[in-house]
Write an enzyme that holds these catalytic residues in place. Structure first.
Site, mmCIF file in Angstrom:
data_model
loop_
_atom_site.group_PDB
_atom_site.id
_atom_site.type_symbol
_atom_site.label_atom_id
_atom_site.label_comp_id
_atom_site.label_asym_id
_atom_site.label_seq_id
_atom_site.Cartn_x
_atom_site.Cartn_y
_atom_site.Cartn_z
ATOM 1 C CG HIS A 167 -1.942 -1.034 1.249
ATOM 2 N ND1 HIS A 167 -1.701 -2.274 1.771
ATOM 3 C CD2 HIS A 167 -3.214 -1.046 0.796
ATOM 4 C CE1 HIS A 167 -2.778 -3.014 1.645
ATOM 5 N NE2 HIS A 167 -3.721 -2.287 1.055
ATOM 6 C CG ASP A 226 -4.193 -5.378 -3.882
ATOM 7 O OD1 ASP A 226 -5.186 -4.717 -3.535
ATOM 8 O OD2 ASP A 226 -3.413 -5.903 -3.063
#
Length: 412
Positions: free
Chosen positions: A263, A333
């Site tokens: 992330h 993702d």
């Protein structure tokens, strides 16, 4: 209120006679959880719809507008607890669904850019109304997804009136597949009741690194033993299927050995990853339990000298499809995560993702927020096809896989 789609229309959602088959979307891993489980038929075949059990009558792919095919390849996050029944067309996500044929949405409870617990989820009643309103705007049924892993990574929380959940780690420590089945069945029943038809779970990362900042730290792995991961994930998925909810295996080819969080930026697992991390995928694919597989934005020079797995053909078309024999939907993702956004332009990332073999491009819209992100993404893919950089046949393959998956949805 029933979705206006006809039974015949549902039949047409399955891809013809050729078998081809979210984002971890954990951007808000928020600030502050069967005796013999029933066998569930999970794989829709090319010529039988699991919605009706009757032969499919899908039109040839070339009869479908390119714009529809491209739109189905996106899953996008948005802001809003409601869709105005009087003026639904004014909501940006409705514009994406109607005008751009958006194929899926992903729901969150916490809005990261605003730092607020006001996003898409406030109560069971509110969420049910929202998902129904979304489906009512869609000509092709939507995938409505969320990350309901359990424990810390749960979007349907007790604070909104939903039942408590256990993390994968807690279930793995209990090491009782009957208990896991029972817990997952209750979770899936909750999801189905509010109109969520795809859980972006289970996490099948093997807990190789106990200090992993994005897997172990949030109790997202069942175990460091791949056999236990397989057993737990099997019960979890079968319980969801019994309630009519699709699942997503993540994060392929494995995020459990990483030392960093994708992330936040670049994650290199070249020295820590091992083929053992593929064992849950192999077993679950072979068992017909892989509805969809989510990629990880992790770099490994064994797969590609330059790009992370989501953008690497050797990881997706090679390792996943050729070596493991997976024919289903591959979901990226979140494409706004640091591992992608900090190193690639949006145009380049979209192109590389499709070239690598991804079918659904997930954009959580929850680390940064852009109401125009779907329009931009569709325009990029359209231009790539028109220029010949991406063959239309490549788009067709993804569209067929997505339609095969959607043929298994139960539409309210």
């Amino acid at each position: 209120m029933m979705n206006p789609l006809t039974r015949r229309h549902l039949l047409q959602l399955a891809a013809g006679s050729t078998t081809v088959m979210l984002a971890s979307c954990t951007a808000n891993m928020a600030p502050p959880t069967p005796p013999t489980s029933p066998t569930v038929t999970t794989q829709a075949t090319a010529d039988v719809s699991s919605v009706t059990g009757e032969p499919t009558m899908a039109p040839a792919t070339d009869a479908v507008d390119l714009a529809v095919k491209i739109g189905q390849m996106f899953m996008v996050g948005f802001r809003g607890l409601t869709i105005d029944a009087q003026h639904p067309e004014q909501h940006p996500i409705v514009q994406d669904i109607v005008a751009r044929h958006l194929g899926g949405v992903v729901l969150f409870d916490y809005d990261v850019p605003n730092g607020e617990f006001v996003r898409n989820i406030a109560s069971p009643e509110q969420l049910t109304a929202l998902t129904q309103a979304l489906q009512d705007t869609a000509e092709i049924p939507l995938l409505i997804a969320t990350d309901q892993e359990g424990g810390m990574v749960s979007r349907l929380r007790e604070r909104y009136g939903f039942p408590p959940t256990l993390s994968h780690a807690a279930l793995g420590a209990l090491d009782d597949v009957a208990a896991t089945y029972e817990h997952a069945a209750a979770m899936a029943k909750t999801l189905a009741a509010v109109g969520i038809n795809q859980n972006l779970a289970p996490v099948v990362d093997v807990n190789v690194n106990p200090d992993n900042p994005v897997i172990a730290a949030y109790e997202r792995s069942f175990s460091a033993d791949p056999e236990k991961v397989i057993a737990q994930a099997t019960a979890f998925i079968q319980a969801h299927h019994a309630q009519g909810v699709l699942c997503t295996l993540k994060h392929f080819p494995g995020h459990g050995s990483s030392r960093d969080d994708s992330h936040r930026g670049f994650v290199d697992v070249s020295e820590t990853w091992s083929p053992m991390e593929l064992e849950p995928y192999r077993a679950l694919i072979d068992a017909g339990l892989a509805d969809s597989v989510m990629t990880a934005h992790v770099f490994n020079r064994q797969w590609d000298a330059n790009d992370p797995a989501t953008l690497a053909p050797a990881a997706i078309d090679g390792l996943l499809r050729t070596d493991l024999g997976y024919e289903g939907v591959v979901l990226s993702d979140d494409m706004q995560m640091g591992a992608i956004r900090d190193y690639y332009g949006f145009d380049e990332a979209i192109r590389k993702t499709i070239e690598a073999g991804v079918d659904i491009i997930a954009i959580a819209n929850n680390s940064i927020y852009d109401e125009e992100v779907m329009a931009k993404g569709v325009a990029i893919v359209q231009a790539l096809v028109e220029s010949g950089e991406i063959p239309v046949e490549r788009i067709d393959r993804s569209y067929q896989r997505i339609m095969q998956l959607k043929a298994r949805l139960t539409v309210r």
